[in-house]
Every structure is written in C-alpha cells, then in structure tokens.
Design an enzyme around this catalytic site. Structure first.
Site, PDB file in Angstrom:
ATOM      1  CB  ALA A  60      -0.924  -0.008   1.212  1.00 16.83           C
ATOM      2  CB  SER A  81      -4.092   1.966   9.384  1.00 15.02           C
ATOM      3  OG  SER A  81      -2.933   1.558  10.079  1.00 15.02           O
ATOM      4  CG  LEU A 123      -6.310  -5.984   5.333  1.00 19.83           C
ATOM      5  CD1 LEU A 123      -7.774  -6.255   5.668  1.00 19.83           C
ATOM      6  CD2 LEU A 123      -5.580  -5.398   6.542  1.00 19.83           C
ATOM      7  CG  HIS A 128      -7.215 -11.028   1.024  1.00 18.90           C
ATOM      8  ND1 HIS A 128      -6.507 -11.478  -0.072  1.00 18.90           N
ATOM      9  CD2 HIS A 128      -6.374 -10.181   1.665  1.00 18.90           C
ATOM     10  CE1 HIS A 128      -5.306 -10.931  -0.086  1.00 18.90           C
ATOM     11  NE2 HIS A 128      -5.194 -10.138   0.966  1.00 18.90           N
ATOM     12  CE  LYS A 146      -0.382 -12.379  -4.987  1.00 16.42           C
ATOM     13  NZ  LYS A 146       0.764 -12.099  -4.055  1.00 16.42           N
ATOM     14  NE  ARG A 217       4.534 -18.699  11.568  1.00 19.82           N
ATOM     15  CZ  ARG A 217       5.866 -18.590  11.376  1.00 19.82           C
ATOM     16  NH1 ARG A 217       6.461 -17.427  11.516  1.00 19.82           N
ATOM     17  NH2 ARG A 217       6.581 -19.644  11.053  1.00 19.82           N
ATOM     18  CG  ASP A 228       3.541 -14.148  -1.487  1.00 14.35           C
ATOM     19  OD1 ASP A 228       2.643 -13.291  -1.425  1.00 14.35           O
ATOM     20  OD2 ASP A 228       4.749 -13.871  -1.427  1.00 14.35           O
ATOM     21  CE1 TYR A 232       1.596 -11.132  -9.842  1.00 18.60           C
ATOM     22  CE2 TYR A 232       2.528 -12.151  -7.881  1.00 18.60           C
ATOM     23  CZ  TYR A 232       1.903 -11.079  -8.494  1.00 18.60           C
ATOM     24  OH  TYR A 232       1.594  -9.964  -7.773  1.00 18.60           O
TER      25      TYR A 232
HETATM   26  P1  NDP Z   1       2.534  -6.231   4.657  1.00 19.76           P
HETATM   27  O1  NDP Z   1       2.806  -7.214   5.742  1.00 19.76           O
HETATM   28  O2  NDP Z   1       3.614  -5.301   4.273  1.00 19.76           O
HETATM   29  O3  NDP Z   1       1.270  -5.338   5.056  1.00 19.76           O
HETATM   30  C1  NDP Z   1       0.056  -5.877   5.520  1.00 19.76           C
HETATM   31  C2  NDP Z   1      -0.661  -4.825   6.349  1.00 19.76           C
HETATM   32  O4  NDP Z   1      -1.877  -5.413   6.810  1.00 19.76           O
HETATM   33  C3  NDP Z   1       0.081  -4.409   7.623  1.00 19.76           C
HETATM   34  O5  NDP Z   1       1.001  -3.383   7.418  1.00 19.76           O
HETATM   35  C4  NDP Z   1      -1.067  -3.985   8.518  1.00 19.76           C
HETATM   36  O6  NDP Z   1      -1.429  -2.661   8.172  1.00 19.76           O
HETATM   37  C5  NDP Z   1      -2.233  -4.857   8.062  1.00 19.76           C
HETATM   38  N1  NDP Z   1      -2.491  -5.923   9.032  1.00 19.76           N
HETATM   39  C6  NDP Z   1      -3.641  -6.040   9.758  1.00 19.76           C
HETATM   40  N2  NDP Z   1      -3.576  -7.093  10.565  1.00 19.76           N
HETATM   41  C7  NDP Z   1      -2.371  -7.654  10.393  1.00 19.76           C
HETATM   42  C8  NDP Z   1      -1.703  -8.758  11.002  1.00 19.76           C
HETATM   43  N3  NDP Z   1      -2.296  -9.529  11.918  1.00 19.76           N
HETATM   44  N4  NDP Z   1      -0.454  -9.063  10.602  1.00 19.76           N
HETATM   45  C9  NDP Z   1       0.150  -8.318   9.641  1.00 19.76           C
HETATM   46  N5  NDP Z   1      -0.426  -7.258   9.050  1.00 19.76           N
HETATM   47  C10 NDP Z   1      -1.674  -6.911   9.429  1.00 19.76           C
HETATM   48  O7  NDP Z   1       2.014  -7.055   3.412  1.00 19.76           O
HETATM   49  P2  NDP Z   1       2.019  -6.619   1.878  1.00 19.76           P
HETATM   50  O8  NDP Z   1       1.648  -5.202   1.760  1.00 19.76           O
HETATM   51  O9  NDP Z   1       3.268  -7.081   1.246  1.00 19.76           O
HETATM   52  O10 NDP Z   1       0.853  -7.583   1.275  1.00 19.76           O
HETATM   53  C11 NDP Z   1      -0.517  -7.318   1.498  1.00 19.76           C
HETATM   54  C12 NDP Z   1      -1.359  -8.080   0.468  1.00 19.76           C
HETATM   55  O11 NDP Z   1      -0.987  -7.651  -0.829  1.00 19.76           O
HETATM   56  C13 NDP Z   1      -1.157  -9.594   0.463  1.00 19.76           C
HETATM   57  O12 NDP Z   1      -2.369 -10.230   0.217  1.00 19.76           O
HETATM   58  C14 NDP Z   1      -0.204  -9.855  -0.685  1.00 19.76           C
HETATM   59  O13 NDP Z   1      -0.374 -11.133  -1.268  1.00 19.76           O
HETATM   60  C15 NDP Z   1      -0.601  -8.762  -1.635  1.00 19.76           C
HETATM   61  N6  NDP Z   1       0.519  -8.332  -2.484  1.00 19.76           N
HETATM   62  C16 NDP Z   1       0.294  -8.173  -3.812  1.00 19.76           C
HETATM   63  C17 NDP Z   1       1.298  -7.741  -4.644  1.00 19.76           C
HETATM   64  C18 NDP Z   1       1.019  -7.472  -6.070  1.00 19.76           C
HETATM   65  O14 NDP Z   1       1.949  -7.253  -6.824  1.00 19.76           O
HETATM   66  N7  NDP Z   1      -0.241  -7.440  -6.490  1.00 19.76           N
HETATM   67  C19 NDP Z   1       2.654  -7.511  -4.135  1.00 19.76           C
HETATM   68  C20 NDP Z   1       2.764  -7.631  -2.700  1.00 19.76           C
HETATM   69  C21 NDP Z   1       1.727  -8.044  -1.929  1.00 19.76           C
HETATM   70  P3  NDP Z   1      -1.807  -1.564   9.301  1.00 19.76           P
HETATM   71  O15 NDP Z   1      -0.571  -1.476  10.168  1.00 19.76           O
HETATM   72  O16 NDP Z   1      -2.075  -0.364   8.518  1.00 19.76           O
HETATM   73  O17 NDP Z   1      -2.989  -2.110  10.039  1.00 19.76           O
END
Ligand code: NDP
Length: 381
Positions: A60, A81, A123, A128, A146, A217, A228, A232
C-alpha cells in the site's frame, strides 16, 4: 471527445486580430506549422471515484498510494489501519482528509461515507474474505489483493456477498493490465506467429527474508510460495493458453532445518495439461529468484524476463532464426488496474479479473497441493 480549450481561444484571438480578410485565405485550410492534428489528448476530467485503502503495509505505502497520483479515474479518499499514527502521517503525505481515517473496529461505518466508492483490500491473505465481505455489505465496490482468499469456500462467500450487495468485486491481478504481459498473450494466442502454442514455461520466485513475517504462517498466508508468488506462474499459464487446465501434477520441497519453512512450503513445481494439448511447466519458490514466462512454438518462442516486476519488464522473441527485443509501452500496473476497476464501475462493465478468476486459481492451487501430497495426477473439473 477531447478538446483543447486553450488552443481554441488562441485561435479565436488570432482570427479577431487578423480581421475578416484572412477568413478566406487558403492558409486557414492547412494546420499551423508544427501542429500535430492527431495528438493523443487527454479526456476532459470527470469525477474520480473515491478509494479507501485497507492495510497500510509495504504494498500500500510503496506502490498503491503513490500510483494514485497517476490515476485518471481514481483518487484515495480514506485509509484504514490498525496504527493510527501511521495512518495520520500517510494521510498528510497523500492528502487524505483526516476525518476519513478508520481502524478495523470503525471500518463498517465507512458505509456512511459518500467520499468512498471503492475499498481496496491490501491485508494479509487470511483477512481478505472478512474485509471484502464487510466492505460489500457497507455498499462499497471491492478490489481485493491476490490470492483472493485462503480457501475456495471463502472465495465463494465473497462472490455471493458481491452478488447480494449488487456491488462489483475484482481481484488485483495487475499483470492483466500492463502491456508486456498482454503482448505475450497476443503472441501465444495468434497461430500466424510461429504456429500454435505448444509449451508454456512460467517461473516465479524470490528468496524470502524475515522468518517471523505473516507470509510464513500458514494460518495467515494459506500456504507458502505457491499462494504468494507461484500464483503468478499459474495465472500466466492460464492467460497465455487462454484455456482452463484439465489436470495437474506437482512436487514440493522445503530445505530441512530452514526455520522459514516450518509451516509452509519453499519450492513447488507443477505441470498443467490444457484441453488443446498445451502443457505448462511452472515453478514457484521462496528460496530462489525466478521471474520468467516463455511461450514455445514449433518455429520460435517469446518470453518475458523479468516478467512480473513492478517496472523494467523485458520481452524478447526468437523468430525466423533471429533474436529480437520487443519493447512495449510502460505503464504503472497499479494505476492501470485501479483505473480499469473505476471505469467498470462508472460504465457498468464487468472487470477483466472478477471474483470468479480468483476462485478458479484457489481451486487449482488446492489441486496442486493435493497432487504434491498424493503423488498422483489430479483431474480438474
Ligand atoms: P505487509 O505485511 O507489508 O502489510 C500488511 C498490512 O496489513 C500491515 O502493514 C497492517 O497494516 C495490516 N495488518 C492487519 N492485521 C495484520 C496482522 N495480523 N499481521 C500483519 N499485518 C496486518 O504485506 P504486503 O503489503 O506485502 O501484502 C498485502 C497483500 O498484498 C497480500 O495479500 C499480498 O499477497 C498482496 N501483495 C500483492 C502484490 C502485487 O503485486 N499485487 C505484491 C505484494 C503483496 P496496518 O498497520 O495499517 O494495520
């Protein structure tokens, strides 16, 4: 229809000053020097749809929010958030009204916020389904990252919620919205180019870091590299062939003693058989960098490498005994994907990657795990 108001005014001023005599001049029938009549002018600005981004993690912050600046139909208007200080700081940077900040408890009250048309769920995978369904029930359209969810049953609940709410649901398969992957699809599907596709090779992987992250996890990620990044390779096999696989073989391996892989798999190799006879050989890895899609035909091939990075994609083709670079237009994948969804909402069209697309991948990934576990070929319905 695009117009150029300023150009029109200048031309009118010129005609006024020059007087009526010029009106009959043959000079006016020709474009002015240096004028390019077929310039690709932007559309007049329409209302941008308001987007709420849920989950302010790496994707994000570093991709989605910056991409909003390049969107023509989408603007970020709210943030959700669990960390209010981070949300406040990002709201300042990306000019989000501080009254449109939510946490996971106040999330449902987004229903009463007319500044939000669309919710983008970014998330961890296990969240999701819940956050998509809550947004749909709040009357918002949803773009969900995804993989769509951790199980096919959750995907089905998400699709049912979208139907019940009359709102749209799209899965964020960004490679459907960028030109390099589309150019490879064109090569794969056009039999005049080196004959019909025979084989597809699709490899996607990276060496995953922090052993404590949610991706490792099982309860949060739903699986390992396949869910993950291998997704692709699966997607590529499906969109390059333009068909649905009829059966799958697979193997998995995780390095013994590697603390990262106590719950989820490291490597997966899988093979898909398509109805036309096309075979796909795919690799997914959390232990090694892999980033290539190749379409093989009888007299040539084309490939992307890198195939799935956010930038810097490269296409090459071997045709008529010559290796050619095939550069394509470069776009921001996230801006293109978000604007596609906004456009679908504005026009009533079906998104190119709706919920059903995510459900199909989940079903095939479950079959891949089953094939790996059983050592048998698993047929797909
Ligand atoms: P991150 O771990 O960097 O971010 C996830 C965010 O989710 C956290 O920063 C947090 O935001 C929130 N969150 C809420 N509850 C939890 C929890 N229990 N544990 C961890 N995080 C939590 O993940 P990514 O941004 O890399 O990935 C997020 C999604 O995007 C995934 O589904 C991933 O598969 C997808 N993705 C897609 C990509 C693409 O190219 N289309 C590339 C990378 C990821 P906050 O602190 O604001 O609450």
């Amino acid at each position: 229809m695009a117009t150029n108001d300023d150009g029109g005014r200048s031309r009118r001023n010129f005609l006024r000053t020059a007087g009526g005599a010029l009106l009959a001049s043959p000079l006016l029938a020709r474009p002015a020097m240096g004028q390019v009549p077929e310039l690709d002018l932007p559309e007049p600005p329409g209302r941008k749809l308001g987007w709420a981004v849920v989950g302010l993690g790496r994707l994000a912050i570093h991709q989605i929010l910056p991409a909003m600046a390049g969107c023509r139909r989408s603007a970020v208007t709210a943030l959700v958030s669990g960390r209010p200080e981070k949300a406040r700081r990002l709201a300042q940077v990306f000019r989000v009204d501080p009254k449109n900040l939510y946490d996971y408890e106040s999330y449902d009250s987004i229903a009463r916020n007319p500044a939000v048309d669309v919710v983008y769920v970014v998330l961890p995978n296990s969240m999701h389904a819940e956050y998509t369904i809550r947004a749909l029930e709040a009357g918002k359209h949803v773009l969900c990252e995804k993989p769509m969810a951790n199980t096919p049953a959750d995907c089905e609940r998400m699709i049912a919620a979208a139907k019940a709410s009359g709102r749209k649901l799209m899965i964020a398969y960004r490679l459907h919205y960028e030109p390099y992957n589309q150019a490879l699809v064109k090569f794969a599907r056009e039999a005049q180019q080196e004959g019909p596709t025979q084989l597809i090779l699709a490899d996607a992987g990276f060496n995953i870091g922090d052993p404590t992250q949610w991706r490792l996890r099982r309860a949060m990620a739903g699986g390992g590299s396949l869910m993950d990044i291998g997704i692709y390779a699966l997607q590529a096999a499906r969109y390059l062939s333009g068909e649905e696989p009829v059966s799958v073989n697979a193997m998995t391996y995780s390095t013994p003693g590697d603390v990262r892989f106590t719950e989820v798999e490291e490597h997966v190799t899988f093979q898909l058989r398509f109805p036309s006879g096309v075979l796909a050989n795919c690799t997914s890895s959390y232990g090694a960098g892999l980033n290539r899609f190749r379409v093989v035909k009888r007299t040539g091939w084309a490939e992307l490498e890198p195939a799935l990075n956010y930038t810097g994609l490269r296409m090459r083709a071997w045709r008529g005994g010559v290796l050619q670079e095939m550069p394509q237009p470069v776009v921001d994948h996230f801006a293109a994907e978000m604007d596609h969804f906004s456009e679908c909402i504005q026009t009533g069209a079906e998104p190119r990657t709706p919920g059903g697309e995510g459900l199909r991948d989940l079903r095939i990934m479950m079959a891949i795990y089953e094939a790996a576990q059983s050592g048998r070929t698993v047929p797909l319905a």
